[in-house]
Design an enzyme around this catalytic site. Structure first.
Site, PDB file in Angstrom:
ATOM      1  N   CYS A   1      10.106 -35.185 -22.350  1.00 16.82           N
ATOM      2  CA  CYS A   1      10.629 -34.800 -23.665  1.00 16.82           C
ATOM      3  C   CYS A   1      11.571 -33.608 -23.583  1.00 16.82           C
ATOM      4  CB  CYS A   1       9.480 -34.505 -24.618  1.00 16.82           C
ATOM      5  SG  CYS A   1       8.292 -35.852 -24.678  1.00 16.82           S
TER       6      CYS A   1
ATOM      7  N   HIS B   1      11.289 -37.625 -33.114  1.00 17.62           N
ATOM      8  CA  HIS B   1      11.131 -37.239 -31.712  1.00 17.62           C
ATOM      9  C   HIS B   1      11.553 -38.369 -30.770  1.00 17.62           C
ATOM     10  CE1 HIS B   1       9.738 -35.195 -28.259  1.00 17.62           C
ATOM     11  NE2 HIS B   1       8.462 -35.527 -28.286  1.00 17.62           N
TER      12      HIS B   1
END
Lengths: 393, 143
Positions: A90, A338
């Site tokens: 991420c 996200h």
């Protein structure tokens, strides 16, 4: 720590809407973000000298494990230049941003592009979940039943035990971020929620409920960086990169009683030192709250308040858009979304807009310094990769 | 004990005579600084020396650092299920599934005594049992 040869500025940012985009390919998302950033910067695209590409899991989703950046740049008209891939879970696009910053700071290039892109919505959600589970030590954790909300839930439980933080206070983080997200046209979930609704939403891993979780998503985000000495040729309001700090989790490699610092703490210490600034100088921050309790923990690890006091600062409204240090004005990961490889540059996008005074209804009053904290993966209970960027007007 | 099973990963634990009740985690202890690591390392992560590293069996019991009752599950696991982290006296923290309790919040308390169980925890793609480890609450005498 060494000194950098020269200063670097951000002269252009762009991002797609974060969300579900079945009609757009990964290449479309990357191209859209890239060209928005190029247009925003005013540079001739032919003058971009290198491209840094962040993507986390496309290899496992489509089989395009290698040369992902080269593939998407083919469609963005930028083939032929050096293209560097920076997969780091991420934190992939923050890693791309850091490498882009370093090569300009070193003097090698004058103008570069960093771009992050990810497409997580597929017909088979299980495939996406399996791919994301590889952002761990697969042998030690991934195969042993690791479940990301559960990993955050364990730390949240410890935090609640040690500080007295309540479920209601964690829910308030989600309430604030959803409220901010409603003001952001790029946000995935534009829906206000109440503390009661957050607590009543499906329990995923107590104390974490559904409305405290970031959704999966599709998206792209990009930034054009150039040597600060050249920045005013392109725009009147370049944003200066005061520092980028980076660290990795070391929990697994230390005895329990040696575990004093975290990846966030170390990355922040490096960034503050390089910038010559401290947490007291930061006017707003985008934090990696993949799950709401993390925002409180990171707030403390970044030095914005002493340990155990983040819930009180939240209660007093200090992290609201109108507060002392607004956190996640974009809506944060729970509301803005996200799409993992695009997340870090999406945060940079928000802080740049805020520092320029272009954040519209969610504009913070006259901020001078903004911080981005973007983590990737989990190893032994800490982030596998952690980046902290400090940006200055 | 002739049943065909595989270990979930090599070198994490040993089962003397194939008996799971005698199983032990295998860590390593550095002869220079005394720090114990799990899994076993070729190089001490604390003092970075490699000449006095020895494999060492770890305690079967520890205390519960934290846990989560997971209402969704990844492939190979069935929701609801509990995962946790257990601190061993050797100052090693181990992540695993928590077994032998109901998957409820009040089934466990942070800080309570736990013991390791070596048993099949999931299956590989061919359906073969993979022996791994879980922790469960230590049972007091008479239960």
């Amino acid at each position: 720590m060494g000194r950098l040869a020269r200063e670097v500025s951000i002269i252009g940012v762009g991002m797609t809407h974060f969300g579900k985009h079945p009609q757009k390919s990964l290449r479309d998302l990357a191209r859209e973000a890239t060209w928005q950033a190029i247009k925003d910067s005013g540079v001739d695209p032919r003058s971009i000298q290198a491209i840094y590409c962040g993507n986390a899991v496309e290899g496992l989703l489509s089989g395009q494990e290698d040369v992902r950046g080269q593939v998407v740049m083919r469609d963005a008209g930028l083939a032929g230049k050096p293209i560097i891939n920076t997969p780091n879970a991420c934190a992939s696009s923050s890693t791309a941003f850091r490498e882009a910053w370093l090569t300009v700071a070193s003097g090698l290039y004058d103008i570069v592009l960093a771009v992050g892109f990810e497409k997580l919505f597929l017909d088979d959600t299980g495939k996406t979940t399996r791919a994301l589970a590889t952002c761990t030590d697969v042998a030690m954790e991934g195969n042993m039943g690791v479940f990301f909300p559960g990993m955050y839930a364990m730390e949240a439980k410890r935090y609640m035990l040690e500080t007295g933080c309540t479920r209601e206070q964690i829910a308030k983080v989600s309430v604030k971020n959803h409220k901010n997200g409603c003001l952001n046209p790029h946000a995935q979930i534009k829906q206000k929620v109440t503390v009661e609704e957050v607590l009543a939403s499906k329990t995923i891993a107590d104390p974490i409920t559904l409305y405290m979780c970031s959704p999966i998503g599709d998206g792209g985000a990009a930034a054009v960086l150039c040597a600060s000495s050249l920045a005013h040729r392109f725009r009147a309001d370049p944003i200066h990169i005061a520092a980028v700090g980076m660290s990795s989790g070391a929990y697994q490699d230390m005895a329990i009683d040696q575990k004093k610092s975290t990846a966030t703490g170390r990355a922040a210490a490096e960034a503050y030192e390089l910038a010559g600034l401290g947490p007291e100088d930061v006017n707003l921050a985008e934090l990696h709250n993949a799950f709401s309790p993390a925002e409180l923990i990171y707030f403390e690890e970044l030095g914005f308040c002493p340990k155990g006091e983040a819930p009180r600062h939240l209660d007093e409204g200090e992290t609201e858009i109108t507060g002392r240090i607004p956190i996640n004005t974009s809506g944060g990961l729970e509301s803005k979304g996200h799409p993992v490889g695009a997340t870090g540059l999406g945060m940079v996008h928000e802080v740049v807009l805020q520092l320029r005074g272009q954040a519209g209804p969610r504009q913070v009053q006259n901020p001078k310094v903004g911080l981005v904290q973007n983590g990737g993966g989990l190893i032994g209970g800490d982030a596998a990769a952690m980046c902290v960027h400090i940006l200055k007007k | 004990m002739e049943k065909k099973t595989k270990m979930i990963a090599e070198g994490l634990f040993e089962l003397p005579d194939g008996d799971p009740t005698q199983g032990r985690f295998i860590g390593s202890r550095c002869g220079h600084c005394g720090v114990v690591s799990f899994p076993k390392r070729a190089l001490c992560p604390n003092c970075l020396k490699d000449d006095l590293i020895e494999a060492t069996p770890l305690s079967r019991r520890g205390t519960l650092y934290s846990f989560s009752v997971n209402r969704l599950a990844p492939e190979g696991f069935k929701a609801p299920y509990i995962t946790g982290k257990v601190d061993l006296p050797e100052k090693v923290r181990i992540f695993s599934v928590i077994s032998d309790v109901e998957p409820e919040e009040d089934a466990l308390t942070i800080g309570q005594a736990m013991e390791v169980v070596f048993a099949p925890i999931t299956k590989d793609l061919n359906g073969c049992d993979l022996v791994g480890y879980t922790f469960r609450p230590v049972r007091t005498a008479g239960q």
